[in-house]
Design an enzyme around this catalytic site. Structure first.
Site, PDB file in Angstrom:
ATOM      1  N   GLU A   1     -56.461  11.621 -26.820  1.00  0.00           N
ATOM      2  CA  GLU A   1     -55.128  11.212 -26.379  1.00  0.00           C
ATOM      3  C   GLU A   1     -54.878  11.462 -24.900  1.00  0.00           C
ATOM      4  O   GLU A   1     -54.008  10.838 -24.295  1.00  0.00           O
ATOM      5  CB  GLU A   1     -54.053  11.920 -27.215  1.00  0.00           C
ATOM      6  CG  GLU A   1     -53.968  11.445 -28.649  1.00  0.00           C
ATOM      7  CD  GLU A   1     -54.845  12.236 -29.599  1.00  0.00           C
ATOM      8  OE1 GLU A   1     -54.736  12.031 -30.826  1.00  0.00           O
ATOM      9  OE2 GLU A   1     -55.648  13.067 -29.106  1.00  0.00           O
TER      10      GLU A   1
ATOM     11  N   HIS B   1     -48.672  15.922 -29.725  1.00  0.00           N
ATOM     12  CA  HIS B   1     -48.632  16.419 -31.094  1.00  0.00           C
ATOM     13  C   HIS B   1     -49.396  17.726 -31.117  1.00  0.00           C
ATOM     14  O   HIS B   1     -49.989  18.130 -30.118  1.00  0.00           O
ATOM     15  CB  HIS B   1     -49.268  15.410 -32.069  1.00  0.00           C
ATOM     16  CG  HIS B   1     -50.719  15.182 -31.849  1.00  0.00           C
ATOM     17  ND1 HIS B   1     -51.211  14.355 -30.857  1.00  0.00           N
ATOM     18  CD2 HIS B   1     -51.804  15.694 -32.483  1.00  0.00           C
ATOM     19  CE1 HIS B   1     -52.530  14.362 -30.891  1.00  0.00           C
ATOM     20  NE2 HIS B   1     -52.919  15.165 -31.863  1.00  0.00           N
TER      21      HIS B   1
ATOM     22  N   HIS C   1     -61.578  14.834 -31.830  1.00  0.00           N
ATOM     23  CA  HIS C   1     -60.442  13.983 -32.200  1.00  0.00           C
ATOM     24  C   HIS C   1     -60.602  13.388 -33.595  1.00  0.00           C
ATOM     25  O   HIS C   1     -61.641  12.779 -33.915  1.00  0.00           O
ATOM     26  CB  HIS C   1     -60.283  12.831 -31.207  1.00  0.00           C
ATOM     27  CG  HIS C   1     -59.288  11.795 -31.660  1.00  0.00           C
ATOM     28  ND1 HIS C   1     -57.933  12.039 -31.684  1.00  0.00           N
ATOM     29  CD2 HIS C   1     -59.449  10.539 -32.149  1.00  0.00           C
ATOM     30  CE1 HIS C   1     -57.300  10.964 -32.144  1.00  0.00           C
ATOM     31  NE2 HIS C   1     -58.196  10.042 -32.442  1.00  0.00           N
TER      32      HIS C   1
ATOM     33  N   HIS D   1     -54.007  16.816 -24.718  1.00  0.00           N
ATOM     34  CA  HIS D   1     -52.630  16.340 -24.658  1.00  0.00           C
ATOM     35  C   HIS D   1     -51.674  17.507 -24.833  1.00  0.00           C
ATOM     36  O   HIS D   1     -52.069  18.602 -25.259  1.00  0.00           O
ATOM     37  CB  HIS D   1     -52.376  15.311 -25.769  1.00  0.00           C
ATOM     38  CG  HIS D   1     -52.780  15.827 -27.118  1.00  0.00           C
ATOM     39  ND1 HIS D   1     -51.984  16.667 -27.875  1.00  0.00           N
ATOM     40  CD2 HIS D   1     -53.925  15.663 -27.829  1.00  0.00           C
ATOM     41  CE1 HIS D   1     -52.619  16.976 -28.989  1.00  0.00           C
ATOM     42  NE2 HIS D   1     -53.804  16.385 -28.987  1.00  0.00           N
TER      43      HIS D   1
ATOM     44  N   ASP E   1     -61.027  15.605 -26.646  1.00  0.00           N
ATOM     45  CA  ASP E   1     -60.044  14.889 -27.452  1.00  0.00           C
ATOM     46  C   ASP E   1     -59.871  13.498 -26.846  1.00  0.00           C
ATOM     47  O   ASP E   1     -60.509  13.172 -25.824  1.00  0.00           O
ATOM     48  CB  ASP E   1     -58.725  15.664 -27.470  1.00  0.00           C
ATOM     49  CG  ASP E   1     -57.911  15.416 -28.733  1.00  0.00           C
ATOM     50  OD1 ASP E   1     -58.201  14.454 -29.468  1.00  0.00           O
ATOM     51  OD2 ASP E   1     -56.949  16.176 -28.968  1.00  0.00           O
TER      52      ASP E   1
ATOM     53  N   GLU F   1     -52.316  22.580 -28.817  1.00  0.00           N
ATOM     54  CA  GLU F   1     -53.762  22.666 -29.039  1.00  0.00           C
ATOM     55  C   GLU F   1     -54.475  23.383 -27.901  1.00  0.00           C
ATOM     56  O   GLU F   1     -55.437  24.119 -28.137  1.00  0.00           O
ATOM     57  CB  GLU F   1     -54.330  21.261 -29.253  1.00  0.00           C
ATOM     58  CG  GLU F   1     -53.839  20.622 -30.544  1.00  0.00           C
ATOM     59  CD  GLU F   1     -54.309  19.193 -30.730  1.00  0.00           C
ATOM     60  OE1 GLU F   1     -55.305  18.797 -30.102  1.00  0.00           O
ATOM     61  OE2 GLU F   1     -53.667  18.455 -31.513  1.00  0.00           O
TER      62      GLU F   1
END
Length: 271
Positions: free
Chosen positions: A10, A115, A60, A104, A8, A134
């Site tokens: 972030e 998020h 992502h 993240h 990802d 996640e």
């Protein structure tokens, strides 16, 4: 040794702003390079540990972020979207270990850019009574195939989230949260060196790390940002609108739960 890497953006060091995570924004191309280089560090660590097959899944947004010509040729890249298993596309029982790079913390946790899959749609995701991000949901998909997640990189808030779920997993903190859009970051060379070393160490003890398993049946509760999103998500068969902005779904296993979550997010984001 066969290694799966889900990447990802972030949770990459130096990335703290929405200006860096969307392709149309000015900081995105630089973020792509930072992301690709942290993935390369994990690949190098995997090679050092004896990996002879490495699969990287770009996880992502549009899932076309990793710069393939900059990627270590020891790996193969899964890129593009939609994919049936999204962030975990390509995982199966043939892998010895999974690694999550640039991850993240879950929605509203205080982590940098926190998020859960889609911050404009998801207010919360709850699986079996546990508010889930996640990391947990993706790790449970790996666990369905009996694959342990051996290392996760990201910020300090994510590290605590991972430790609460499985403290055997190696955690690489590349930045410390100073709020949702600010952080104290390691410079890229230090972050990459740490990921490389910790990846090699984690893979050498992968047989001692338990997979993250959640046994079915599972009750998934998706809380959306607004009631309209929940209403359209509840069009999906076998769902129930249990609150104006919350939809439930009974899943037989972690993979079915994951795919239901992805489907509802896509439906909700369509309005």
């Amino acid at each position: 040794m066969k290694v799966f890497i889900s990447a990802d953006i972030e949770g990459i060091s130096g990335i703290v702003s929405t200006a860096q995570i969307y392709p149309e924004n000015y900081g995105y191309q630089r973020a792509q390079m930072l992301m690709t280089d942290e993935v390369n560090a994990a690949i190098e660590g995997a090679i050092e540990a004896g990996a002879d097959e490495i699969v990287v899944n770009d996880s992502h947004g549009p899932m076309t972020n990793i710069i393939i010509e900059r990627l270590n040729p020891a790996a193969q890249l899964i890129t593009g979207t939609p994919k049936r298993l999204g962030m975990m596309e390509g995982i199966d029982e043939t892998f010895d270990a999974a690694i999550f790079i640039g991850y993240h913390a879950r929605m509203n946790s205080g982590g940098i850019l926190c998020h859960t899959y889609n911050g404009a749609v998801n207010a919360n995701v709850n699986v079996g009574g546990v508010d889930s991000g996640e990391f947990f949901l993706n790790a449970s998909v790996a666990g369905f195939y009996n694959v342990p997640v051996v290392l996760v990189s990201g910020d300090d808030v994510l590290s605590e989230e991972v430790e609460d779920i499985n403290n055997q997993i190696e955690r690489v903190i590349v930045k410390e949260s100073r709020g949702r859009y600010a952080g104290k970051c390691l410079v890229p060379s230090i972050a990459q060196s740490l990921i490389r070393r910790k990846t090699a160490e984690a893979l050498k003890r992968c047989s001692m790390i338990e997979p993250v398993r959640i046994n079915g049946p599972l009750l998934l509760k998706m809380t959306f940002v607004d009631s309209g999103q929940a209403e359209v998500a509840s069009i999906m068969p076998h769902t129930e609108l249990i609150h104006p902005n919350t939809v439930s779904f009974k899943a037989d296993n972690a993979v079915e739960c994951y795919r239901a979550e992805m489907a509802m997010v896509r439906i909700a984001a369509s309005i």
